[in-house]
Scaffold this active site. Structure first.
Site, PDB file in Angstrom:
ATOM      1  N   ASP A  81       4.407  -6.823   5.695  1.00 57.74           N
ATOM      2  CA  ASP A  81       4.912  -7.676   6.764  1.00 57.74           C
ATOM      3  C   ASP A  81       5.561  -6.808   7.836  1.00 57.74           C
ATOM      4  OD1 ASP A  81       4.024  -9.829   5.315  1.00 57.74           O
ATOM      5  OD2 ASP A  81       6.001 -10.393   4.541  1.00 57.74           O
ATOM      6  N   ARG A 129      -1.928 -23.857  -4.439  1.00 56.64           N
ATOM      7  CA  ARG A 129      -0.664 -23.148  -4.323  1.00 56.64           C
ATOM      8  C   ARG A 129      -0.124 -23.277  -2.908  1.00 56.64           C
ATOM      9  NH1 ARG A 129       0.534 -17.682  -3.152  1.00 56.64           N
ATOM     10  NH2 ARG A 129       2.638 -17.266  -3.868  1.00 56.64           N
ATOM     11  N   HIS A 170       1.416  -6.342  -0.282  1.00 60.24           N
ATOM     12  CA  HIS A 170       1.274  -7.535  -1.121  1.00 60.24           C
ATOM     13  C   HIS A 170       0.078  -8.363  -0.678  1.00 60.24           C
ATOM     14  CE1 HIS A 170       3.834  -8.576   2.293  1.00 60.24           C
ATOM     15  NE2 HIS A 170       3.412  -9.833   2.189  1.00 60.24           N
ATOM     16  N   HIS A 207      -1.519  -6.651   2.710  1.00 58.05           N
ATOM     17  CA  HIS A 207      -0.859  -6.294   3.972  1.00 58.05           C
ATOM     18  C   HIS A 207       0.614  -6.030   3.710  1.00 58.05           C
ATOM     19  CE1 HIS A 207       0.134 -10.547   3.442  1.00 58.05           C
ATOM     20  NE2 HIS A 207       1.192 -10.327   4.213  1.00 58.05           N
TER      21      HIS A 207
END
Ligand code: OGA
Ligand code: NI
Length: 361
Positions: A236, A301, A291, A234
């Protein structure tokens, strides 16, 4: 029935399966609903990567005299970069990481007490962009918009939530300042000054022209990471996003000529992404970077995304100086609110929806 929610900052609905939130820790094998193939996401299998060139987004020292140009160059070629000497105290980064870790370690039932409501933005839930995909993502998230006090109260007993609220407040304040500094460094590299953008006053130290949200993400260890997706590809919907990642790789950025590139975690540094609004503002000169987040088999993570943009009713349009004297602006003017509504329907095609096509007609 999953609950549908809307995330104001990325502008897409969220599925929150209250009744069957997966217990990630107990799974030995990837359930079918979490197994991604090429047909679930055309970008998933990452078109055969060209030979690795070792190229990556630059690490920029903000104390370097040439920082503005380096940032401008990174925004044009990558739409992303990492920064060192950013002035955000290490203890604060450690503080927000600790908070994020303790939040996601809470039992699922407790986290669900602060689940995002039907109409709300903030709270606990699965990946926000889920509704655009057939498969589930291997992650959980927590969105903070405005004061986290109400939600934190539900998660932590007694006084603990107050300390955590202080950390969030301090983190947001530091990030606001940093984001505005980065935006102006990047714009100055294009010769754009305050006279060109009236709504973003450099002098307003309270930064009343901007607003933000924090997105905490957790990517648990995954039994079959090659077939799973932490957060699908996607861009941002922000001006800029500043991402803190713990010391575990997973974030990848896309370049047409290089394919997917993993951004290495560098302790103490921050990742900066150009968002769609900055792309519009610069008439397409800065790239809003595509990204995603991958997962792995051994380490969980954490990441904290500071999502930053203008006030909701500010009209964003390409800076006239950046439009060629003979051409017309690539995009029509939009407010953040309007853009998010477009994104909620058209997702990764939102930018093309507001593009001016006059020239081709
Ligand atoms: C996001 C995002 C990437 C990551 O929250 O928008 O892109 O590495 N996160 O968690
Ligand atoms: Ni993102």
């Amino acid at each position: 029935m999953p609950t549908m929610l809307t995330d104001v900052f990325r502008g897409h609905p969220i599925h929150l399966p209250h009744s069957h939130q997966p217990d990630f820790t107990s799974l030995r094998e990837l359930p079918d609903s979490y197994t991604w193939t090429l047909k679930d996401d055309l970008l998933f299998a990452a078109a055969p990567s060209p030979p690795a060139t070792g190229e990556n987004i630059p690490l920029i020292d903000l104390n370097h005299p040439d920082a503005a140009n380096q940032i401008g160059c990174a925004c044009r070629t990558w739409g992303a970069f990492q920064i060192a000497n950013h002035g955000v105290p290490l203890e604060l980064l450690q503080g927000i990481e600790f908070l994020t870790g303790s939040l996601f370690r809470l039992p699922v039932q407790r986290k669900l007490k602060a689940a995002r409501s039907e109409t709300g933005v903030s709270g606990y839930g699965v990946a926000r962009i889920s509704s655009f995909f057939n498969k589930q993502m291997w992650s959980e998230g927590f969105t903070i918009a405005g004061s986290p006090l109400n939600d934190f109260r539900k998660l932590w007993p007694k006084q603990l939530h107050l300390n955590y609220c202080d950390i969030v407040e301090e983190y947001e304040e530091q990030m606001q300042k940093l984001a505005s500094k980065l935006m102006w460094l990047a714009l100055n590299s294009l010769g754009v000054t305050e006279d060109d953008i009236k709504w973003a006053s450099v002098d307003d130290s309270d930064l009343n022209w901007a607003q933000s949200a924090l997105q905490l993400n957790h990517y648990p260890v995954c039994p079959q990471p090659d077939r799973a997706m932490g957060l699908a590809a996607h861009t941002d919907s922000t001006l800029l996003t500043i991402l803190y990642q713990n010391n575990t790789a997973g974030l990848q950025v896309f370049r047409d000529d290089l394919g997917w590139i993993t951004v290495p975690p560098i302790p103490g540094s921050l990742v900066v992404n150009v968002g769609d609004l900055f792309h519009i503002l610069t008439n397409g000169l800065f790239k809003s970077v595509l990204h995603r987040a991958r997962v792995n088999q051994t380490r969980s993570r954490l990441s904290v995304a500071f999502l930053w943009g203008p006030q909701s009713d500010t009209k964003i349009s390409p800076v006239p100086k950046l439009v060629s004297p003979v051409g017309s602006p690539l995009y029509r003017s939009v407010t953040w609110t309007e853009y998010l509504r477009t994104k909620a329907v058209h997702f990764n095609k939102a930018l093309s929806m507001i593009r001016n096509h006059k020239e081709e007609e």
